[in-house]
Design a protein around this motif. Structure first.
Motif, PDB file in Angstrom:
ATOM      1  N   ILE A 354      -3.823 -10.735   1.149  1.00 22.78           N
ATOM      2  CA  ILE A 354      -4.664  -9.565   0.939  1.00 22.78           C
ATOM      3  C   ILE A 354      -3.683  -7.939  -0.233  1.00 22.78           C
ATOM      4  CG2 ILE A 354      -3.780  -7.309   2.446  1.00 22.78           C
ATOM      5  CD1 ILE A 354      -5.417  -9.784   3.466  1.00 22.78           C
ATOM      6  N   ARG A 355      -2.471  -8.775  -0.912  1.00 16.55           N
ATOM      7  CA  ARG A 355      -1.558  -8.020  -1.767  1.00 16.55           C
ATOM      8  C   ARG A 355      -2.807  -7.610  -3.158  1.00 16.55           C
ATOM      9  NH1 ARG A 355       2.995  -5.813  -1.899  1.00 16.55           N
ATOM     10  NH2 ARG A 355       4.089  -6.978  -0.068  1.00 16.55           N
ATOM     11  N   LYS A 356      -2.757  -8.972  -3.371  1.00 18.15           N
ATOM     12  CA  LYS A 356      -3.720  -9.988  -4.583  1.00 18.15           C
ATOM     13  C   LYS A 356      -4.877  -8.376  -4.572  1.00 18.15           C
ATOM     14  CE  LYS A 356      -4.450 -11.680  -8.432  1.00 18.15           C
ATOM     15  NZ  LYS A 356      -6.255 -11.468  -8.353  1.00 18.15           N
ATOM     16  N   GLY A 357      -5.784  -8.881  -3.778  1.00 14.97           N
ATOM     17  CA  GLY A 357      -6.834  -7.868  -3.554  1.00 14.97           C
ATOM     18  C   GLY A 357      -7.169  -6.611  -3.101  1.00 14.97           C
ATOM     19  N   LEU A 358      -5.625  -6.036  -3.094  1.00 20.37           N
ATOM     20  CA  LEU A 358      -5.689  -4.791  -3.358  1.00 20.37           C
ATOM     21  C   LEU A 358      -5.100  -4.367  -4.301  1.00 20.37           C
ATOM     22  CD1 LEU A 358      -3.837  -3.966   0.552  1.00 20.37           C
ATOM     23  CD2 LEU A 358      -6.228  -3.125  -0.286  1.00 20.37           C
ATOM     24  N   ARG A 359      -3.985  -4.935  -4.971  1.00 19.63           N
ATOM     25  CA  ARG A 359      -3.600  -4.782  -6.406  1.00 19.63           C
ATOM     26  C   ARG A 359      -4.806  -4.515  -7.067  1.00 19.63           C
ATOM     27  NH1 ARG A 359       1.321  -3.775  -7.457  1.00 19.63           N
ATOM     28  NH2 ARG A 359       2.944  -4.651  -6.132  1.00 19.63           N
ATOM     29  N   ASP A 360      -6.014  -5.681  -7.538  1.00 27.18           N
ATOM     30  CA  ASP A 360      -7.043  -5.681  -7.749  1.00 27.18           C
ATOM     31  C   ASP A 360      -8.014  -4.394  -8.150  1.00 27.18           C
ATOM     32  OD1 ASP A 360      -6.439  -8.232  -9.136  1.00 27.18           O
ATOM     33  OD2 ASP A 360      -8.069  -9.494  -7.923  1.00 27.18           O
ATOM     34  N   LEU A 361      -7.747  -3.984  -7.109  1.00 25.51           N
ATOM     35  CA  LEU A 361      -8.740  -2.287  -6.096  1.00 25.51           C
ATOM     36  C   LEU A 361      -7.865  -1.176  -7.476  1.00 25.51           C
ATOM     37  CD1 LEU A 361     -10.929  -1.575  -4.552  1.00 25.51           C
ATOM     38  CD2 LEU A 361      -9.729  -1.694  -2.723  1.00 25.51           C
ATOM     39  N   VAL A 362      -6.687  -0.969  -6.978  1.00 20.13           N
ATOM     40  CA  VAL A 362      -5.848  -0.284  -7.394  1.00 20.13           C
ATOM     41  C   VAL A 362      -5.929  -0.130  -8.593  1.00 20.13           C
ATOM     42  CG1 VAL A 362      -3.929   0.123  -7.940  1.00 20.13           C
ATOM     43  CG2 VAL A 362      -4.164   0.255  -5.266  1.00 20.13           C
ATOM     44  N   ARG A 363      -5.728  -1.486  -9.635  1.00 21.07           N
ATOM     45  CA  ARG A 363      -5.878  -0.869 -11.194  1.00 21.07           C
ATOM     46  C   ARG A 363      -7.426  -0.957 -11.726  1.00 21.07           C
ATOM     47  NH1 ARG A 363      -4.066  -6.169 -11.505  1.00 21.07           N
ATOM     48  NH2 ARG A 363      -5.970  -6.870 -11.607  1.00 21.07           N
ATOM     49  N   LYS A 367      -6.263   3.699  -8.855  1.00 24.13           N
ATOM     50  CA  LYS A 367      -5.492   4.511  -8.172  1.00 24.13           C
ATOM     51  C   LYS A 367      -4.080   3.966  -8.360  1.00 24.13           C
ATOM     52  CE  LYS A 367      -9.531   5.975  -6.765  1.00 24.13           C
ATOM     53  NZ  LYS A 367      -9.756   7.023  -6.504  1.00 24.13           N
ATOM     54  N   ASP A 368      -3.269   4.784  -6.976  1.00 29.00           N
ATOM     55  CA  ASP A 368      -1.888   4.639  -6.901  1.00 29.00           C
ATOM     56  C   ASP A 368      -1.461   3.742  -6.173  1.00 29.00           C
ATOM     57  OD1 ASP A 368       1.151   4.975  -7.117  1.00 29.00           O
ATOM     58  OD2 ASP A 368       0.941   6.519  -7.463  1.00 29.00           O
ATOM     59  N   TRP A 369      -0.197   2.809  -6.217  1.00 32.13           N
ATOM     60  CA  TRP A 369       0.284   2.203  -5.168  1.00 32.13           C
ATOM     61  C   TRP A 369       0.769   2.694  -3.957  1.00 32.13           C
ATOM     62  CZ3 TRP A 369      -1.111  -3.074  -3.459  1.00 32.13           C
ATOM     63  CH2 TRP A 369      -0.642  -3.221  -2.698  1.00 32.13           C
ATOM     64  N   ALA A 370       1.219   3.820  -4.107  1.00 36.92           N
ATOM     65  CA  ALA A 370       2.031   4.667  -3.425  1.00 36.92           C
ATOM     66  C   ALA A 370       1.207   4.958  -2.198  1.00 36.92           C
ATOM     67  CB  ALA A 370       2.421   5.832  -4.405  1.00 36.92           C
ATOM     68  N   THR A 371      -0.342   5.077  -2.732  1.00 41.58           N
ATOM     69  CA  THR A 371      -1.305   4.870  -1.442  1.00 41.58           C
ATOM     70  C   THR A 371      -1.644   4.628  -0.166  1.00 41.58           C
ATOM     71  OG1 THR A 371      -2.132   6.702  -3.267  1.00 41.58           O
ATOM     72  CG2 THR A 371      -3.764   5.907  -1.327  1.00 41.58           C
ATOM     73  N   VAL A 372      -0.990   2.656  -1.269  1.00 39.40           N
ATOM     74  CA  VAL A 372      -1.472   1.274  -0.244  1.00 39.40           C
ATOM     75  C   VAL A 372      -0.387   1.745   0.625  1.00 39.40           C
ATOM     76  CG1 VAL A 372      -1.314  -0.751  -0.450  1.00 39.40           C
ATOM     77  CG2 VAL A 372      -2.097   0.205  -1.829  1.00 39.40           C
ATOM     78  N   ARG A 405      -8.961  -0.524   2.513  1.00 37.61           N
ATOM     79  CA  ARG A 405      -9.194  -0.673   1.205  1.00 37.61           C
ATOM     80  C   ARG A 405     -10.541   0.439   1.307  1.00 37.61           C
ATOM     81  NH1 ARG A 405     -12.401  -6.376   0.372  1.00 37.61           N
ATOM     82  NH2 ARG A 405     -13.202  -5.866   2.666  1.00 37.61           N
ATOM     83  N   ALA A 406     -11.101   0.444   2.320  1.00 41.49           N
ATOM     84  CA  ALA A 406     -12.276   1.553   2.284  1.00 41.49           C
ATOM     85  C   ALA A 406     -12.094   3.381   1.923  1.00 41.49           C
ATOM     86  CB  ALA A 406     -12.790   1.638   3.189  1.00 41.49           C
ATOM     87  N   LEU A 407     -11.001   3.447   2.756  1.00 35.84           N
ATOM     88  CA  LEU A 407     -10.369   4.990   2.105  1.00 35.84           C
ATOM     89  C   LEU A 407      -9.415   4.593   0.669  1.00 35.84           C
ATOM     90  CD1 LEU A 407      -8.485   5.119   5.775  1.00 35.84           C
ATOM     91  CD2 LEU A 407     -10.545   6.273   5.032  1.00 35.84           C
ATOM     92  N   LEU A 408      -8.863   3.881   0.108  1.00 39.26           N
ATOM     93  CA  LEU A 408      -8.498   3.758  -1.266  1.00 39.26           C
ATOM     94  C   LEU A 408      -9.290   4.694  -2.153  1.00 39.26           C
ATOM     95  CD1 LEU A 408      -6.369   0.690  -1.983  1.00 39.26           C
ATOM     96  CD2 LEU A 408      -5.148   2.955  -2.072  1.00 39.26           C
ATOM     97  N   LEU A 409     -10.685   4.574  -1.571  1.00 42.04           N
ATOM     98  CA  LEU A 409     -11.478   4.840  -2.762  1.00 42.04           C
ATOM     99  C   LEU A 409     -11.882   6.420  -2.805  1.00 42.04           C
ATOM    100  CD1 LEU A 409     -13.651   1.661  -3.372  1.00 42.04           C
ATOM    101  CD2 LEU A 409     -11.970   2.290  -4.761  1.00 42.04           C
ATOM    102  N   ASP A 410     -11.553   6.935  -1.391  1.00 47.32           N
ATOM    103  CA  ASP A 410     -11.422   8.118  -1.585  1.00 47.32           C
ATOM    104  C   ASP A 410     -12.953   8.687  -0.951  1.00 47.32           C
ATOM    105  OD1 ASP A 410     -10.684  11.463  -1.498  1.00 47.32           O
ATOM    106  OD2 ASP A 410     -11.716  11.535  -2.864  1.00 47.32           O
ATOM    107  N   PRO A 411     -13.656   7.707   0.425  1.00 46.84           N
ATOM    108  CA  PRO A 411     -14.901   8.166   0.157  1.00 46.84           C
ATOM    109  C   PRO A 411     -14.837   9.011   0.535  1.00 46.84           C
ATOM    110  CG  PRO A 411     -13.585   6.730   2.056  1.00 46.84           C
ATOM    111  CD  PRO A 411     -12.473   6.862   1.072  1.00 46.84           C
ATOM    112  N   ALA A 412     -16.879  10.231   0.327  1.00 52.77           N
ATOM    113  CA  ALA A 412     -17.217  10.846   1.061  1.00 52.77           C
ATOM    114  C   ALA A 412     -17.967  10.535   1.720  1.00 52.77           C
ATOM    115  CB  ALA A 412     -17.930  11.518   0.461  1.00 52.77           C
ATOM    116  N   PHE A 413     -18.184   8.992   1.837  1.00 55.45           N
ATOM    117  CA  PHE A 413     -19.088   8.926   3.581  1.00 55.45           C
ATOM    118  C   PHE A 413     -18.883   7.673   3.680  1.00 55.45           C
ATOM    119  CE2 PHE A 413     -22.472   6.493   5.002  1.00 55.45           C
ATOM    120  CZ  PHE A 413     -22.853   6.905   6.259  1.00 55.45           C
ATOM    121  N   LEU A 414     -18.196   7.209   5.378  1.00 51.75           N
ATOM    122  CA  LEU A 414     -17.789   5.995   5.922  1.00 51.75           C
ATOM    123  C   LEU A 414     -18.845   5.912   7.125  1.00 51.75           C
ATOM    124  CD1 LEU A 414     -15.898   3.752   5.527  1.00 51.75           C
ATOM    125  CD2 LEU A 414     -14.135   4.968   7.197  1.00 51.75           C
ATOM    126  N   PHE A 415     -19.188   4.574   6.398  1.00 52.00           N
ATOM    127  CA  PHE A 415     -20.198   3.764   7.920  1.00 52.00           C
ATOM    128  C   PHE A 415     -19.111   2.447   8.473  1.00 52.00           C
ATOM    129  CE2 PHE A 415     -23.336   0.479   9.005  1.00 52.00           C
ATOM    130  CZ  PHE A 415     -23.747   0.371   9.691  1.00 52.00           C
TER     131      PHE A 415
END
Length: 468
Positions: A354-363, A367-372, A405-415
């Motif tokens: 999970i950490r590797k996937g989130l780090r890849d997304l942040v990079r 984004k900032d890891w502090a948000t995670v 993970r979805a909220l990390l991308l600052d969504p305007a719409f979430l299904f």
């Protein structure tokens, strides 16, 4: 907790350990004929690990101690091949994630028929006939020629139930058997499990649904942090719980929630007009209008297979409608339109922590890891879980990581497709409350798909009901 009955399965002082220490500690219970056992508890409390220890399919990095006596033998003392020979014969598991249990390359009916042919020794013709009977029992005779990917999550769950019934095993372990099912199907499956008990089979059920535990009767155990904190007859435990967590679990059922519907804070983010979708001769819906504005939650509820997920997929552009149009706020990037999947294992790379996937997304997205870290705290996700593979954490924990993970991308719409179907009532209420806070803080627009009418009515600005 010292309750003893004449039993055919006796679990004594069961502990499950990893290199870091104990995950499940000192669990003991008896399971007798005519007296099923249901385990309740929050996601990650160890319920499914208890079932895996009984089955003999714990992850390789875990091992069990204590004893599991079944048919006069200690299962923990048997070799892996001896344990596997029991699968589908004397012990059958109805898995929590049918998406992982079904073969994506085979149609549904042949998968059920294989059990009758290879396990029960029936002829090919007899196996096909028996498989169709099993599918009819769960209202899926019309889906016999479908592949798993052509079915909804609830339909996949019913196929797994049909397969478990086909096995006709002495001990049936049902792990979240009603997850993702509408009220009518939930009642039908629960009644089917009661029939298994009446036919003399041993039933061990794991669920976060208090209503299912109430309907199955028998004995109930409540797990918290890997321990059995309360254990007793269903009627007594549900009417007069003693442990604080059990009391909180019962109080958190959606029917008891306070009504908190958000007020729209902006213009529509996404709009669908005159939407229609067909699959062959079947019309899922036609002339459907829907819009979701900033700062509101719109819920779709209805029976399994009625098209709820399809509506959301059309709005996101993942599926094309057969008629109608979709409009999205033009200045918004497609990355700000996100989906929370009904089956989280399908959305995570299985061999990546999970950490590797989130780090890849942040990079990748700056984004900032502090948000995670902040989201982990708000979603009650311990840091230790980040270094595990998706298969090494519970379905509910994985669903919360999917939301993070979805909220990390600052969504305007979430299904959010069945966003809380894998969560116990306490966690479900926590996650919905958190989602409501995010909607209020950021103006997020949410389309929530749910089978639970109570959830839809308690949290939504507007609701949309679909029918088969």
């Amino acid at each position: 907790m010292n309750i003893h009955v004449c039993s055919d399965l006796s679990v004594s002082n069961l502990s499950i350990l990893s290199r870091e220490g104990s995950i499940v500690s000192g669990v003991s219970f008896d399971l007798g004929r005519g007296r099923p056992l249901t385990l309740l508890g929050e996601s990650g409390s160890g319920k499914s690990l208890v079932a895996q220890a009984i089955m003999g399919n714990l992850p390789l990095e875990l091992h069990a101690t204590g004893s599991v006596i079944f048919e006069g033998l200690d299962l923990l003392g048997e070799t892996p091949p001896e344990r596997r020979r029991r699968w589908g014969r004397s012990i059958c598991l109805l898995p929590q994630e049918p998406w992982l249990a079904l073969d994506p390359t085979m149609r549904v009916a042949p998968q059920v028929a294989e059990i009758h042919h290879y396990v029960k020794g029936k002829t090919a013709a007899e196996s096909v006939e028996a498989a169709m009977d099993n599918l009819s029992e769960v209202s899926l005779a019309s889906a016999a020629a479908l592949y798993p990917f052509q079915m909804s999550g609830g339909m996949g769950q019913r196929v797994a139930i049909a397969m478990a019934h086909a096995a006709n095993a002495e001990l049936l372990i049902a792990d979240e058997p009603t997850k993702g099912l509408d009220a009518a199907l939930k009642d039908s499956v629960t009644a089917r499990l009661r029939q298994e008990v009446e036919m003399g089979r041993l039933l061990f059920t794991i669920t976060h649904d208090v209503g299912v535990a109430r309907a199955l009767e028998g004995m109930i155990g409540v797990m918290l942090d890997g321990r059995l904190v309360e254990y007793g007859p269903a009627h007594k435990l549900l009417e007069a719980p003693e442990h604080g967590y059990t009391k909180a679990l019962l109080a958190a059922e959606p029917s008891h929630w306070e009504q908190r519907a958000p007020t729209p804070s902006g213009e529509p983010v996404i709009v669908g007009r005159g939407l229609e979708k067909r699959y062959g001769d079947k019309v899922l819906f036609s002339g459907l209008d829907i819009e979701i504005a900033a700062g509101e939650i719109v819920s779709i509820f209805g029976p399994s297979g009625c098209g709820k997920t399809t509506v959301g997929n059309i709005l996101l552009g993942l599926v094309a409608p057969d008629a109608g149009t979709v409009e999205r706020t033009r200045e918004l990037s497609f990355l700000r339109f996100q989906k929370l999947y009904q089956d989280p294992p399908a959305a995570f790379a299985p061999h990546q922590t999970i950490r590797k996937g989130l780090r890849d997304l942040v990079r990748l997205h700056g984004k900032d890891w502090a948000t995670v870290d902040s989201l982990c705290r708000r979603l009650r996700l311990p840091d230790a879980l980040l270094d595990r593979l998706p298969s090494q954490i519970s379905g509910g924990e994985l669903q919360r990581f999917a939301l993070l993970r979805a909220l990390l991308l600052d969504p305007a719409f979430l299904f959010a497709d069945e966003a809380t179907s894998r969560l116990d009532p306490v966690s479900q209420k926590d996650v919905i409350t958190f989602l409501q806070e995010i909607v209020a803080e950021t103006g997020l627009a949410v389309l929530l798909v749910t089978h639970d009418r109570d959830v839809a009515l308690k949290v939504s600005t507007r609701t949309l009901g679909l029918r088969e």
